[in-house]
Design a protein around this motif. Structure first.
Motif, short mmCIF file in Angstrom:
data_model
loop_
_atom_site.label_atom_id
_atom_site.label_comp_id
_atom_site.label_asym_id
_atom_site.label_seq_id
_atom_site.Cartn_x
_atom_site.Cartn_y
_atom_site.Cartn_z
N SER A 173 36.68 44.07 19.24
CA SER A 173 36.26 43.31 20.42
C SER A 173 36.51 44.14 21.68
N ILE A 174 35.63 43.94 22.66
CA ILE A 174 35.93 44.48 23.98
C ILE A 174 36.41 43.30 24.83
N LEU A 175 37.57 43.49 25.46
CA LEU A 175 38.18 42.42 26.24
C LEU A 175 38.11 42.74 27.73
N ILE A 176 37.96 41.70 28.52
CA ILE A 176 38.11 41.87 29.97
C ILE A 176 39.53 41.44 30.30
N VAL A 177 40.33 42.40 30.72
CA VAL A 177 41.74 42.15 31.00
C VAL A 177 41.93 42.17 32.51
N THR A 178 42.53 41.13 33.04
CA THR A 178 42.85 41.11 34.47
C THR A 178 44.31 41.49 34.63
N ARG A 179 44.53 42.66 35.21
CA ARG A 179 45.86 43.25 35.23
C ARG A 179 46.23 43.63 36.66
N ASP A 180 47.46 43.41 37.02
CA ASP A 180 47.95 43.88 38.32
C ASP A 180 48.39 45.33 38.14
N THR A 181 47.73 46.23 38.85
CA THR A 181 48.01 47.66 38.64
C THR A 181 49.40 48.05 39.15
N THR A 182 50.01 47.21 39.98
CA THR A 182 51.33 47.58 40.49
C THR A 182 52.46 47.08 39.58
N THR A 183 52.20 46.01 38.83
CA THR A 183 53.28 45.47 37.99
C THR A 183 52.90 45.45 36.50
N HIS A 184 51.65 45.69 36.20
CA HIS A 184 51.10 45.60 34.84
C HIS A 184 51.09 44.16 34.33
N GLU A 185 51.29 43.20 35.21
CA GLU A 185 51.22 41.81 34.78
C GLU A 185 49.77 41.48 34.44
N ILE A 186 49.56 40.87 33.28
CA ILE A 186 48.22 40.51 32.85
C ILE A 186 48.04 39.01 33.05
#
Lengths: 89, 981
Positions: free
Chosen positions: A64-77
């Motif tokens: 599967s290809i997933l769309i991940v919403t990630r905070d680039t400063t904390t890596h929080e998804i």
């Protein structure tokens, strides 16, 4: 990192391949797009310090290809969706 | 051998004696000892030399924060430099050596550096080795490299194995002191899955080093009882000898477990260490605290140690560095050391307390308001010079000196996600800050809760809170609960050669110099002076440096801030990080189904991606690879050859929209391809550059088999999934990689059909009429075995590719060889394959090199204008379509004996040879046995219109200039008659 796969549950990010920003899904309409539209699509990406929607391919899993919403400063998804359920707005 | 400084008690097994050597001399110790405790018991204080000044040094601490007692362990291939004697567990036959000294530890020639210390101050390297610039590489660097570093490597391969593993838990507890043990008890009794990890081989933390009681037993006994109860719980995993080295994203922790470092050699089948990746829902950090020293003149002599470490040696290991000891402290904890040592029968020369109101004792003398002004003793402490509160001086005779400047919570792991610690004024220390790694809480001394009672309570409370355990909290056992105040006292006024960082020889004077020269931020201070670098990462030295920096800058310590703590917490062997990914195991090796057959034939193999492919098959008498390759090419073109092409990517595309999908990913059209036909396809990237090529065979209305190049198989599949899922989510199409499922062989040459006719079942007509060029079909061979047949050619000959399920691959190759005997069938490898494709002018990886377009490849007209495909729009950009665009051409040397080199550039026959006049470059070159000379493929400006022109092929790197003629890239059979025969 741990990516919470919508079908398979939490999986280690090592099982995935990063494919880039989710805007790649917004391919210009070949009927109407201008040369600039194509240029922007092929070459321009935002580089935000903060929330980023991006594609992760579950190569070592169900493909599967997933769309991940990630905070680039904390890596929080904050969200994970299946890409084939629809392009981001 | 007597253990002169062995005391009573302790947690060592006196019934067993372990013999070990240090610098060749034999000593005795006991199970439970560390190398440092055993050496101290044997009256050895001197264990190493410092990095820069080669000052004699002994242990400062009793744990992993040790800066000084750094030794080389074992010998031969297992020799390991820079290990801490304070954590090395003693075993029978352990051989340890001191480092950074020559010729001996007691007499070190390089100690001359100490005399020149005025020149070797902070920034010495930066200031001294600046000019002349040319001296750097030839002179300065080799000298510095020779002098630098502490221990040396064995220069042999590591004989041990390392492993990696994964573990999951509800609660990971880091540190098994009072807080960690009580937390584990609370969570374990509640049935939660708990991992309790501790770097020590004996769990208990400071409880093992103290004489304080918990309830009605000693702390050490309580720890042992608790560990016993925890071991009996199936949901609790105890991991002693395990250092949690880093806190990573989303509750993932790295931990190194030392499986067999405490044994002479790892037991058969066991690794030396395991790197664990622990997935923890919640984490509780109970890492304790590290005592901090006070800087004073010559505070680095062997015998000068942290006071609580002296106490640990006495209480846990029944060892003391000397029989007469002084204490220098600014807090009550120093007195605790004095009391414990006194109880053990060690003479306390004096307790020197900086506080005018320090508590007095009946057992020993307390010098209130006093400070140490200097020390004496070349290879070990003999005297301490004390300035008393009235300003008078006194000399105190002592063989060891315990120093206590208070405690720093071990906040390191709380900072691994860029969190910053915060300053606590009552403790005068940094405590964990507000931003911790997600899921982490901190308890006990690591959180600034220093009393035993506080540690027990905070551990239990934190575990209940983290796991949401309801109900009444169980009672906390009675334990010492002394209030803690710490008044900062960093260094004795007026000192200069007072060591802050003993490992890197950074003194108070160096920090002052750094400030004076403008290196004032903590990050600059660290790099300029090397304060806090190397194996201990400043665990005992950073705070002192910060405090002095703050004072000089007129700021508070929190204003100055700390450097960032990064993983690993303690030094980690590269072998543990590599695990089993060493040598040939660095990546998987993939073998084709014909591998063992090829090996029997004596094939030479080459790595392609992860695959091993036969490169050529030498015959007896062939001494040079060219002989084999030339023969394979000639034989294939004359009769028939067979090549394993299993490694090509094979992707099955199915669904009612399969043809629409292929139309999108290939620049040329596929919608009208008939069932039973194969077509060459060129895939572009969205920016218009060629990505990969291959064939797509339509086996049914809704099924295609797509091939990719070997190297790009994974990347192309990924690209196809992207198009399918992200750009065409509504299309009815499914993909699966079947590369491993089919063994596939190219059968090429004029006799290929006759050979195949012997194995293809007679139901199938593979004559030129029945199975023409580019045909494909599902067939059976050898009496019913399902197979796929494609009439495609990479060599330019009449050729087929035949595929059978992988498990029949070996049998099919042997069958082809057997049935082909009458045609002198010849197996050929990747070299011959390459020669034949160059002779035919087929593009491969060298041409599809990430910079070339369809136009460059001579396939400009293949890009369909009738449909949209990936890359079609951007391939129309003017910049990619200039009149003199590079075009693929063939190249032949004018003099047939000349060499053609791939990578060489093309220049006009006359004129300058420079980048400005560049006409193109050569991508592939080979000796063509068919043409009797070398030939090449290349890209040439306006190449399509320059046939017959003579150019110069130049390679300034190899000093080559050759005249070449521009010819068609199709050297062999340009009309394509053979493939259609």
């Amino acid at each position: 990192m741990i990516i919470n796969h919508p079908l398979l549950g939490p999986r280690d990010s090592a099982e995935f391949v990063y494919l880039g920003a989710a805007e790649l899904m917004n391919r210009p309409d070949p009927e109407t797009a201008s040369a600039d539209d194509w240029h922007d699509y092929a070459y321009l990406r935002d580089n935000p310090a903060g929330t980023h929607r991006e594609l992760w391919f579950h190569e070592g899993g169900d493909r599967s290809i997933l769309i991940v919403t990630r905070d680039t400063t904390t890596h929080e998804i904050s969200a994970v969706e299946l890409a084939r359920r629809g392009a981001p707005k | 051998m007597t253990q002169k400084n062995r005391l009573d008690g302790g947690q060592i097994d006196r019934n067993t004696t372990l013999n070990f050597t240090f610098d060749g001399k034999t000593y005795a110790g006991h199970p439970g000892d560390t190398l440092a405790s055993a050496l101290l018991a044997n009256n050895v204080r001197l264990m190493g030399r410092s990095f820069k000044y080669h000052r004699p040094r002994g242990p400062l601490t009793a744990g992993s924060e040790e800066p000084n007692a750094i030794v080389k362990l074992r010998s031969g291939a297992r020799q390991e430099p820079n290990t801490r004697a304070t954590t090395a567990e003693l075993f029978e036959g352990l051989a340890a050596k001191s480092q950074n000294r020559w010729p001996s530890l007691a007499f070190d020639a390089m100690a001359i550096n100490d005399r020149f210390s005025n020149f070797l101050t902070a920034g010495f390297y930066y200031k001294t080795f600046m000019w002349p610039a040319a001296f750097w590489e030839k002179l300065y660097e080799p000298i510095i490299r020779k002098a630098a570093g502490l221990g040396s490597l064995s220069m042999q391969a590591d004989p041990d194995e390392y492993d990696k593993g994964f573990r999951h838990c509800d609660l990971l507890i880091i540190g098994a002191g009072p807080a960690g043990l009580n937390a584990a008890l609370t969570a374990g009794r509640a049935g939660k899955h708990v991992i309790l990890a501790d770097e020590d081989f004996r769990m208990g933390g400071r409880l093992n080093a103290e004489t304080l009681n918990i309830a009605d037993m000693t702390g050490a006994d309580w720890a042992a009882h608790t560990v016993a109860e925890l071991s009996a719980l199936p949901n609790v995993r105890l991991m002693p000898r395990t250092t949690v080295i880093g806190a990573f994203d989303h509750g993932i922790y790295g931990a190194v477990e030392r499986i067999s470092d405490h044994l002479a050699t790892p037991p058969t089948g066991k690794p030396r260490q395991i790197l664990w990746r622990i997935y923890a829902k919640q984490t509780l950090l109970c890492a304790g605290a590290t005592e901090r020293p006070i800087a004073f003149e010559n505070n680095d002599r062997p015998g000068i140690m942290l006071a609580a470490s002296l106490r640990a040696y006495a209480n846990r290991w029944a060892a003391t560095p000397a029989q007469r000891i002084a204490i220098f402290t600014n807090n009550d904890d120093g007195h605790r050391t004095a009391q414990d040592l006194h109880t053990k029968g060690v003479k306390i020369a004096a307790v020197i307390d900086t506080r005018p109101d320090a508590p007095r004792s009946h057992d020993y003398e307390v010098l209130r308001g006093a400070q140490i002004s200097d020390t004496k003793g070349r290879l070990g402490l003999t005297f301490a010079e004390v300035t008393l509160s009235d300003g008078s001086n006194r000399t105190v005779e002592c063989g060891a000196l315990g120093v206590s400047g208070g405690w720093n919570p071990n906040v390191h792991l709380t900072c691994h996600q860029r969190g910053r610690p915060t300053w606590d004024d009552t403790l005068a220390a940094f405590v964990p800050g507000g931003t911790l790694p997600p899921g982490m809480t901190v308890a006990g001394a690591a959180n600034g809760t220093f009393s035993t009672h506080g540690a027990l309570k905070s551990g239990a409370d934190a575990a209940r809170k983290a796991l949401g355990i309801k109900g009444r909290a169980p009672a906390v056992p009675d334990a010492e609960d002394a209030p803690i105040t710490q008044t900062p006292f960093w260094y004795v006024e007026g000192c200069s050669r007072a060591w802050l960082d003993q490992q890197n020889d950074v003194t108070v004077k160096d920090v002052k110099l750094s400030h004076q020269e403008g290196f004032r931020s903590v990050e600059h201070l660290k790099r300029y002076t090397t304060l806090g670098m190397a194996t201990d990462q400043g665990k005992t030295s950073n705070m002192g440096g910060l405090a002095i920096m703050a004072e000089l800058a007129g700021k508070s310590i929190p204003e100055v801030g700390t450097t960032i703590f990064r993983p690993p917490y303690t030094p980690t062997a590269i072998g543990a990080l590599a695990g089993r990914m060493r040598g040939k195991e660095f990546h998987p090796t993939r073998l084709t189904p014909s591998h063992f057959w090829a090996k029997e034939r004596g094939a030479v193999f080459v790595e392609v991606g992860n695959w091993l492919r036969a490169q050529w098959f030498p015959l007896p008498g062939e001494t040079h690879w060219r002989q084999s390759v030339d023969r394979e090419v000639t034989a294939t073109r004359a009769s028939v050859g067979v090549c394993d092409c299993t490694t090509l990517g094979k992707i099955d595309v199915q669904g009612t929209d399969a043809a629409t999908f292929l139309n999108k990913i290939y620049c040329n059209g596929f919608a009208k391809l008939a069932v039973g036909k194969t077509r060459y396809g060129l895939m572009l990237r969205e920016d218009g550059i060629a990505m990969d090529d291959g064939t797509a065979a339509r086996l049914a209305e809704d099924q295609f088999v797509v091939t990719t190049t070997t190297a790009n198989a994974a990347k192309v599949y990924q690209h196809m999934e992207f198009v399918r899922q992200c750009l065409m989510p509504d299309a009815d199409v499914q993909l699966i990689s079947t590369t491993e499922a089919w063994a596939q062989y190219a059968v090429a040459g004029p006799n290929s059909r006759r050979l195949l006719q012997k194995i293809v079942d007679s139901d199938y007509d593979i004559s030129n009429e029945g199975f023409p060029f580019m045909a494909c079909a599902n067939i059976t061979v050898c009496g019913g075995l399902r197979a796929r047949l494609f009439r495609i050619s990479f060599s330019g000959e009449l050729a087929f590719e035949i595929a059978v399920p992988s498990r029949y691959g070996d049998a099919l190759m042997r069958k082809l060889m057997e049935e082909g005997e009458e045609f002198d069938v010849t197996p050929y490898g990747t070299e011959a394959l390459g020669v034949m494709r160059i002779e035919k002018g087929h593009a491969a990886g060298n041409e599809l090199n990430g910079t070339t377009t369809a136009l460059n490849l001579g396939m400009g007209r293949m890009v369909s204008k009738a449909k949209d495909s990936i890359g079609s729009k951007l391939s129309e950009r003017p910049g990619l379509n200039e009149a003199d665009a590079l075009m693929q051409v063939g190249l032949r040397p004018v003099d047939a004996g000349d060499k053609v080199t791939a990578g060489g550039h093309l220049m006009n026959a006359t004129g300058p040879v420079d980048a400005k006049h560049d006409q193109g470059y050569v991508t592939s070159a080979a000796y063509s046995p068919t043409l009797g000379s070398m030939i090449g493929l290349g890209f040439l400006k306006d190449g399509g219109n320059r046939m017959g022109e003579t150019l110069r092929l130049v390679s300034p790197v190899t000093d080559l200039t050759v005249k070449v003629e521009v010819v068609s890239a199709h050297f062999v059979d340009p009309e394509g008659e053979r493939v259609r025969a």
